[in-house]
Design a protein around this motif. Structure first.
Motif, PDB file in Angstrom:
ATOM      1  N   ALA A 126      -1.978   5.767  -5.681  1.00  0.00           N
ATOM      2  CA  ALA A 126      -2.747   6.699  -6.515  1.00  0.00           C
ATOM      3  C   ALA A 126      -1.851   7.598  -7.348  1.00  0.00           C
ATOM      4  N   TYR A 127      -0.570   7.700  -6.975  1.00  0.00           N
ATOM      5  CA  TYR A 127       0.327   8.645  -7.650  1.00  0.00           C
ATOM      6  C   TYR A 127       1.454   7.955  -8.424  1.00  0.00           C
ATOM      7  N   PRO A 186      -0.329  -4.081 -10.760  1.00  0.00           N
ATOM      8  CA  PRO A 186      -0.924  -2.816 -10.299  1.00  0.00           C
ATOM      9  C   PRO A 186      -2.398  -2.991  -9.959  1.00  0.00           C
ATOM     10  N   ILE A 187      -2.839  -2.362  -8.894  1.00  0.00           N
ATOM     11  CA  ILE A 187      -4.236  -2.401  -8.463  1.00  0.00           C
ATOM     12  C   ILE A 187      -4.797  -0.990  -8.562  1.00  0.00           C
ATOM     13  N   GLU A 188      -5.951  -0.844  -9.173  1.00  0.00           N
ATOM     14  CA  GLU A 188      -6.512   0.478  -9.420  1.00  0.00           C
ATOM     15  C   GLU A 188      -7.303   1.027  -8.240  1.00  0.00           C
ATOM     16  N   LYS A 189      -7.906   0.148  -7.440  1.00  0.00           N
ATOM     17  CA  LYS A 189      -8.689   0.581  -6.284  1.00  0.00           C
ATOM     18  C   LYS A 189      -8.086  -0.019  -5.018  1.00  0.00           C
ATOM     19  N   HIS A 229       0.862  -1.191   0.000  1.00  0.00           N
ATOM     20  CA  HIS A 229       0.000   0.000   0.000  1.00  0.00           C
ATOM     21  C   HIS A 229       0.889   1.228   0.000  1.00  0.00           C
ATOM     22  N   ALA A 230       1.077   1.790  -1.178  1.00  0.00           N
ATOM     23  CA  ALA A 230       1.940   2.936  -1.503  1.00  0.00           C
ATOM     24  C   ALA A 230       3.263   2.428  -2.054  1.00  0.00           C
ATOM     25  N   TYR A 231       3.531   2.817  -3.302  1.00  0.00           N
ATOM     26  CA  TYR A 231       4.670   2.266  -4.034  1.00  0.00           C
ATOM     27  C   TYR A 231       5.744   3.326  -4.243  1.00  0.00           C
ATOM     28  N   GLY A 232       6.268   3.840  -3.120  1.00  0.00           N
ATOM     29  CA  GLY A 232       7.376   4.776  -3.180  1.00  0.00           C
ATOM     30  C   GLY A 232       8.695   4.055  -3.025  1.00  0.00           C
TER      31      GLY A 232
END
Length: 306
Positions: free
Chosen positions: A163-164, A177-180, A138-141
């Motif tokens: 989301a970014y 990748p998951i869109e929601k 959850h969050a791909y930084g």
């Protein structure tokens, strides 16, 4: 120019020496305030400094008011919610962080927590393996990408939501990748949190979201405690006896978690994600280099405030 390192949690000596070398090579003086116990000590120490390096130390209006010469603050690490960006802007002070320098250290700790949890906290009972499990990031930084890199070595099936971040970046890393965000939790038995703390993310990991996880779900938090709604999670662990929570940030309701959910909850005594020699050194020296770059050349690559 005078640079102050103000840290309740000190840098390793090797990091201090690296920072000193960077500062002295630029002709700057380096001062240290370590393991201070009163805010007044910090306020007195910043009175004549041009640059400030901190870790998790609070830099608020009082600090900016006291630091009349201050031009730049660098948070040696990724998270920066301990620094009041609005006050920094009001005082014409640049704020930066050092993204990526702690990423591998945090990622490795996430897997340490995962392994401990899936092996039932080493209580002698049979556990499960990570291989073949669906991991949700959850969050791909910077940290999320390192988690994905390590997960490949475990043979995990990797999914991510951000989301970014574009799906092309994730796909190039071999990640689904998951869109929601809801679909990430529905899909993955293990979800690892790597969200920054913002007004948008605060308490966003709540009852309804985590309740979507499959049976025997494991939530891993090496991000910020504020992104999790603790009251919701306490209630959910009561309602679902199959869920577990492990974290690198002791919750406000730590005692309730410990008392109510033994064998299903664990928190490190203090935040330890960046507590490695390598991360300590990398972040400290990066902070010094960014200060020199800003003061000498006006480089604002990692500026956080307007």
């Amino acid at each position: 120019m005078k640079v102050l390192i103000a840290t309740v949690k000190p840098f390793a000596m090797v990091a201090i020496e690296g920072i000193r070398q960077e500062c002295e090579a630029a002709g700057y003086e380096l001062a240290l305030l370590e393991r201070y116990t009163e805010k007044q000590q910090l306020l007195e120490a910043v009175a004549d400094v041009d640059a400030l390096i901190v870790r998790s130390d609070i830099v608020d209006k009082d600090v900016f008011d006291a630091a009349k010469q201050l031009k730049i603050v660098v948070r040696a690490g990724a998270g920066y919610d301990n620094i009041d960006l609005d006050e920094a802007t009001a005082h014409n002070v640049c704020v930066m962080n050092t993204p990526g320098q702690n990423s591998n250290a945090v990622s490795e700790l996430a897997f340490g927590l995962m392994i401990m949890a899936v092996r039932n906290f080493y209580d002698g009972k049979p556990g499960i393996e990570l291989k073949g499990r669906k991991l949700g990031i959850h969050a791909y930084g910077n940290v999320g990408r390192n988690v994905a890199r390590i997960a490949k070595g475990f043979g995990m099936d990797i999914y991510a939501y951000d989301a970014y971040c574009s799906k092309e970046v994730m796909e190039a890393d071999g990640v689904h990748p998951i869109e929601k965000v809801e679909d990430l939790y529905k899909t993955c038995q293990i979800v690892s949190l790597h969200l920054p703390m913002t007004s948008e993310t605060k308490e966003s990991v709540n009852y309804d979201l985590v309740n979507l996880m499959p049976r025997n779900g494991l939530l891993v938090n090496t991000a910020r405690k504020e992104v999790v709604n603790e009251m919701d999670l306490l209630r959910l662990l009561n309602d679902r006896l199959d869920l577990r929570y492990v974290t690198d940030i002791k919750p406000n309701y730590h005692d309730e978690f410990v008392h109510n959910y033994p064998g299903r909850y664990f928190s490190t005594p203090k935040k330890m994600g960046a507590q490695t020699s390598e991360a300590n050194i990398n972040a400290g020296i990066a902070a010094a280099r960014q200060i020199v770059g800003y003061l000498k050349e006006g480089c604002e690559k990692f500026r956080l405030n307007k």
